[in-house]
Write a protein that holds these residues in place. Structure first.
Motif, short mmCIF file in Angstrom:
data_model
loop_
_atom_site.label_atom_id
_atom_site.label_comp_id
_atom_site.label_asym_id
_atom_site.label_seq_id
_atom_site.Cartn_x
_atom_site.Cartn_y
_atom_site.Cartn_z
N LEU A 198 0.82 -1.22 0.00
CA LEU A 198 0.00 0.00 0.00
C LEU A 198 0.86 1.27 0.00
CD1 LEU A 198 -2.96 -0.99 2.34
CD2 LEU A 198 -2.70 -1.33 -0.10
N TRP A 214 -9.29 -6.71 1.44
CA TRP A 214 -8.55 -5.46 1.34
C TRP A 214 -8.52 -4.71 2.67
CZ3 TRP A 214 -5.07 -3.65 -1.87
CH2 TRP A 214 -5.00 -4.16 -3.18
N GLY A 258 -5.12 -4.02 4.55
CA GLY A 258 -4.74 -2.66 4.85
C GLY A 258 -4.31 -2.49 6.30
#
Length: 373
Positions: free
Chosen positions: A126, A317, A321
């Motif tokens: 990320l 996701w 994250g």
């Protein structure tokens, strides 16, 4: 482009004066003769972490050498050696550091065992896109930190390629829930591997040439590599039919060149400038190639080989994250120097996010709505 492009006027003038006054005099009213450059060819050996002539990665190293050789007017000759020709893929850093080879081309996160800070000069989960990491290194203070980091190991570093956004990987079975990551044996290096471990999987680091045999034998259940262009070349679709994207682990993977510091400092200023600008040219061409060739290869994978495209769910996701933020923060706090790199990296990323929110992100979304299909 030719070698003269990289010679400053001051350098040419100094060379002219030195030549004209070599005997201590110059006849009045006469014009000085053009300086004659008389030096031998500087030959450098560049070892790489890639298979010979491998599309996009190996060829980025080849391109760099070709650009530098051409721009030098024949006074600089860089010869490229694939992984295993002189040293193995993961030994190139030490070979250059110790002077066994003059240069390497590879991915900096392979050296995270030397310092966790190296991760930030390839990719972190990320983290920055290709354009963002280029912005940070070139304009946001990243190069100075990279110089300081690699300098501890007797190396001068440069950006010299970028694969753009990478895919999430090839899987022998579908990944429908977070539980499907548990026990999964996957080739995934860098901090992406740490995220997988937190999800319950087993991360394995393999060089490019080792991946297909491991997938074929069942030693691993899944692999990420790069994207459609490189993945098609390796034929992963024959062993793992489910292709997931986008990837969370490498949103824009910078490839690096490292030059032995004594070799670098021993080069003439014009040869230094040639290498630096050859690296920039290779970086730009590499990103352009990946952008176009990935699109072509994806069509082939889907239409000719029946590859099934998949996406990770929103639930995945969200959890990825959370884990990624902690994994990267833990890495960034490993030691005082890495913390400096971490702070600089995320200050730059967050600054550029503000611009991205009103530029590329909404534009791409609106373009998709406008053109459809």
């Amino acid at each position: 482009m030719d070698r003269r492009t990289f010679l400053s006027g001051a350098t040419v003038a100094a060379a002219s004066v030195a030549t004209a006054c070599a005997d201590g005099s110059q006849p009045a009213g006469s014009s000085p003769a053009a300086p004659a450059i008389n030096r031998g060819v500087k030959r450098l050996r560049m070892v790489t972490t890639w298979p010979a002539n491998f599309p996009g990665l190996g060829t980025a190293a080849n391109n760099l050498a070709a650009y530098a050789n051409a721009m030098s007017g024949g006074t600089l000759e860089i010869r490229v050696y694939a992984a295993g020709e002189i040293v193995s893929a993961f030994e190139v850093f030490d070979a250059v550091s110790e002077g066994t080879a003059d240069m390497y081309h590879g991915a900096e996160y392979y050296w995270q065992g030397k310092s966790p800070a190296f991760n930030f000069f390839t990719a972190v989960p990320l983290g920055m896109t290709a354009m963002e990491i280029m912005g940070w290194v070139e304009s946001g203070g990243g190069q100075a930190l990279w110089d300081e980091l690699s300098g501890q190991f007797n190396i001068k570093p440069f950006q010299a390629g970028n694969s753009g956004h990478q895919m999430g990987g090839w899987f022998k079975r579908e990944i429908n829930t977070l539980d499907d990551f548990r026990g999964l044996r996957m080739r995934i290096p860098g901090l992406g591997g740490n995220v997988l471990r937190e999800l319950g999987g087993a991360a394995v680091t393999l060089s490019g040439g080792e991946i297909y045999p491991a997938l074929q034998s069942g030693a691993i259940d899944a692999t990420e590599w790069v994207g459609p262009w490189n993945d098609l070349a390796f034929g992963f679709y024959r062993e793992a039919p489910f292709y997931y994207g986008p990837g969370f682990h490498e949103p824009g993977s910078c490839l690096g060149v490292g030059v032995n510091l004594q070799v670098w400092e021993g080069l003439d200023a014009d040869h230094q400038a040639i290498i630096q600008n050859a690296c920039r040219a290779a970086n730009n061409v590499s990103l352009a190639e990946f952008q176009y060739q990935n699109a072509i290869a994806l069509k082939v994978l889907v239409e000719q080989h029946g590859v099934e495209l998949r996406s990770f769910t929103d639930e995945m996701w969200a959890r990825i994250g959370e884990i990624a933020e902690q994994v990267v923060a833990d890495t960034g706090n490993a030691d005082p120097f890495t913390r400096r790199v971490y702070d600089s990296y995320f200050e730059a990323r967050n600054t550029m996010r503000g611009w991205g929110r009103i530029s590329e992100m909404p534009y791409l979304a609106q373009r998709e709505r406008a053109i459809g299909g």
